[in-house]
Design a protein around this motif. Structure first.
Motif, PDB file in Angstrom:
ATOM      1  N   GLU A  46      15.180 -42.642 -11.447  1.00 39.69           N
ATOM      2  CA  GLU A  46      15.372 -41.560 -10.603  1.00 39.69           C
ATOM      3  C   GLU A  46      15.479 -42.250  -9.133  1.00 39.69           C
ATOM      4  N   ILE A  47      16.168 -41.430  -8.474  1.00 36.97           N
ATOM      5  CA  ILE A  47      16.821 -42.158  -7.111  1.00 36.97           C
ATOM      6  C   ILE A  47      16.438 -40.953  -5.886  1.00 36.97           C
ATOM      7  N   VAL A  48      16.110 -41.547  -4.848  1.00 36.94           N
ATOM      8  CA  VAL A  48      16.077 -40.665  -3.740  1.00 36.94           C
ATOM      9  C   VAL A  48      17.025 -41.135  -2.794  1.00 36.94           C
ATOM     10  N   LYS A  49      18.098 -40.117  -2.503  1.00 38.04           N
ATOM     11  CA  LYS A  49      19.313 -40.436  -1.965  1.00 38.04           C
ATOM     12  C   LYS A  49      18.795 -40.214  -0.558  1.00 38.04           C
ATOM     13  N   SER A  50      18.345 -41.251   0.186  1.00 41.93           N
ATOM     14  CA  SER A  50      17.698 -41.388   1.645  1.00 41.93           C
ATOM     15  C   SER A  50      18.844 -41.739   2.562  1.00 41.93           C
ATOM     16  N   GLU A  51      20.395 -42.039   2.268  1.00 43.78           N
ATOM     17  CA  GLU A  51      21.199 -42.157   2.892  1.00 43.78           C
ATOM     18  C   GLU A  51      22.388 -41.475   2.419  1.00 43.78           C
ATOM     19  N   ASP A  52      23.383 -41.396   3.357  1.00 44.37           N
ATOM     20  CA  ASP A  52      24.659 -40.761   2.930  1.00 44.37           C
ATOM     21  C   ASP A  52      25.240 -41.610   1.881  1.00 44.37           C
ATOM     22  N   ALA A  53      25.371 -42.800   2.206  1.00 45.01           N
ATOM     23  CA  ALA A  53      26.167 -43.644   1.218  1.00 45.01           C
ATOM     24  C   ALA A  53      25.242 -44.450   0.254  1.00 45.01           C
ATOM     25  N   LEU A  54      25.321 -44.331  -1.118  1.00 48.15           N
ATOM     26  CA  LEU A  54      24.407 -45.043  -2.035  1.00 48.15           C
ATOM     27  C   LEU A  54      24.883 -46.415  -2.230  1.00 48.15           C
ATOM     28  N   GLY A  55      25.863 -46.910  -1.963  1.00 52.16           N
ATOM     29  CA  GLY A  55      26.449 -48.309  -1.768  1.00 52.16           C
ATOM     30  C   GLY A  55      26.879 -49.004  -3.037  1.00 52.16           C
ATOM     31  N   LEU A  56      27.457 -47.656  -3.745  1.00 48.62           N
ATOM     32  CA  LEU A  56      28.210 -48.145  -5.026  1.00 48.62           C
ATOM     33  C   LEU A  56      29.433 -48.050  -5.004  1.00 48.62           C
ATOM     34  N   THR A  57      30.496 -49.037  -5.587  1.00 50.73           N
ATOM     35  CA  THR A  57      31.826 -49.244  -6.095  1.00 50.73           C
ATOM     36  C   THR A  57      31.807 -48.867  -7.524  1.00 50.73           C
ATOM     37  N   ILE A  58      32.449 -47.869  -7.920  1.00 45.67           N
ATOM     38  CA  ILE A  58      32.796 -47.526  -9.177  1.00 45.67           C
ATOM     39  C   ILE A  58      34.048 -47.943  -9.720  1.00 45.67           C
ATOM     40  N   THR A  59      34.228 -48.447 -11.341  1.00 45.80           N
ATOM     41  CA  THR A  59      35.629 -48.453 -11.635  1.00 45.80           C
ATOM     42  C   THR A  59      35.360 -47.675 -12.980  1.00 45.80           C
ATOM     43  N   ASP A  60      36.659 -47.739 -13.802  1.00 46.26           N
ATOM     44  CA  ASP A  60      36.713 -47.285 -15.102  1.00 46.26           C
ATOM     45  C   ASP A  60      37.340 -48.077 -15.984  1.00 46.26           C
ATOM     46  N   ASN A  61      37.195 -48.083 -17.412  1.00 46.32           N
ATOM     47  CA  ASN A  61      38.352 -48.731 -18.243  1.00 46.32           C
ATOM     48  C   ASN A  61      39.201 -48.091 -18.934  1.00 46.32           C
ATOM     49  N   GLY A  62      39.495 -46.671 -18.168  1.00 50.23           N
ATOM     50  CA  GLY A  62      40.627 -45.837 -18.577  1.00 50.23           C
ATOM     51  C   GLY A  62      40.477 -45.153 -19.755  1.00 50.23           C
ATOM     52  N   ALA A  63      39.318 -45.127 -20.465  1.00 49.50           N
ATOM     53  CA  ALA A  63      39.031 -44.710 -21.701  1.00 49.50           C
ATOM     54  C   ALA A  63      37.611 -43.570 -21.705  1.00 49.50           C
ATOM     55  N   GLY A  64      37.339 -43.258 -20.390  1.00 45.58           N
ATOM     56  CA  GLY A  64      36.256 -42.609 -20.228  1.00 45.58           C
ATOM     57  C   GLY A  64      34.995 -43.060 -19.889  1.00 45.58           C
TER      58      GLY A  64
END
Length: 249
Positions: A46-64
């Protein structure tokens, strides 16, 4: 186990580590090694979004499967020790995001109102399985000092229709341009996608000015991204710099 086999979470190319920069996507060199990382425990945070930016960079493997590629130091996510690089994002507030591209997941996270609380369900890779494994220093018959993998000059690229084709390796200018575009996508949008970067390069490679390039973007399926004029100029700058050999590889 499922069906008598361990369920694979993701694969990395030429690295046994949980290294999202080596996440296997749509292409494999003919001499590459693939390391399979099995699903570990699921976890809900459970996360409180206390700031506009969460600080995550996301990638994927092209397979969902979308993964956490990078966590910004001092950010909201960085202060939660249970969330780690390599975790697969499975659900957001009970909504299954398996099958979505990383930029879709990033947009969903961005759209969560600041100050609200949400739940993220993650699946971590198993922490054991590759201890003691390291890249081979060489193979029988190979030249001294040469690594035993990753030296292929051709690429096996998997197409959207399920077919595969062997393509020649990109020349230095092309690869430099694609890398620069990918870096811009990562910096401006939190997206790391070499296939998307390649598509942008191909749209701009035969254009003579930024206006023609912008029109090509608007006429393609990339129009849905809503790139700003400033970002289009940044992308065009990366393309022209690569054409003129301004990047050092």
């Amino acid at each position: 186990m499922r069906g008598g086999q361990w369920e694979i979470l993701f694969c990395t190319l030429n690295s046994h580590k949980v290294d999202m920069s080596n996440l296997l996507g749509g292409q494999i060199g003919l001499n590459d090694f693939i390391f399979a990382h099995k699903k570990g425990r699921p976890k809900e945070v459970e996360i409180v979004k206390s700031e506009d930016a969460l600080g995550l960079t996301i990638t994927d493997n092209g397979a969902g499967y979308a993964f956490i590629k990078r966590i910004k130091s001092g950010s909201v996510i960085d202060r939660i020790p249970h969330i780690q690089i390599g975790d697969h994002i499975e659900k957001l507030d009970g909504i299954n995001v398996v099958g979505k591209r990383h930029y879709e997941v990033a947009r969903m996270l961005k759209d969560i109102p600041t100050g609200s609380t949400f739940t993220i369900r993650l699946v971590e890779p198993m922490k054991s399985g590759f201890q003691g494994i390291a890249p081979r220093k060489g193979t029988a018959g190979s030249k001294p000092g040469k690594q035993g993998y990753g030296s292929g000059k051709e690429t096996l690229r998997f197409k959207a229709n399920g077919n595969a084709a062997i393509e020649d390796e990109h020349d230095d200018a092309t690869q430099s341009g694609i890398d620069a575009i990918n870096s811009l996508l990562d910096s401006f949008m939190g997206i790391n996608d070499s296939e998307l970067a390649t598509q942008i390069w191909e749209l701009g490679n035969n254009k003579i000015n930024s206006m023609d390039f912008a029109e090509a973007i608007d006429a393609s399926d990339l129009e849905a991204f809503g790139f700003t004029d400033d970002f289009i100029i940044e992308l065009w700058g990366a393309i022209t710099d690569a054409r003129h050999g301004r990047y050092k590889r």
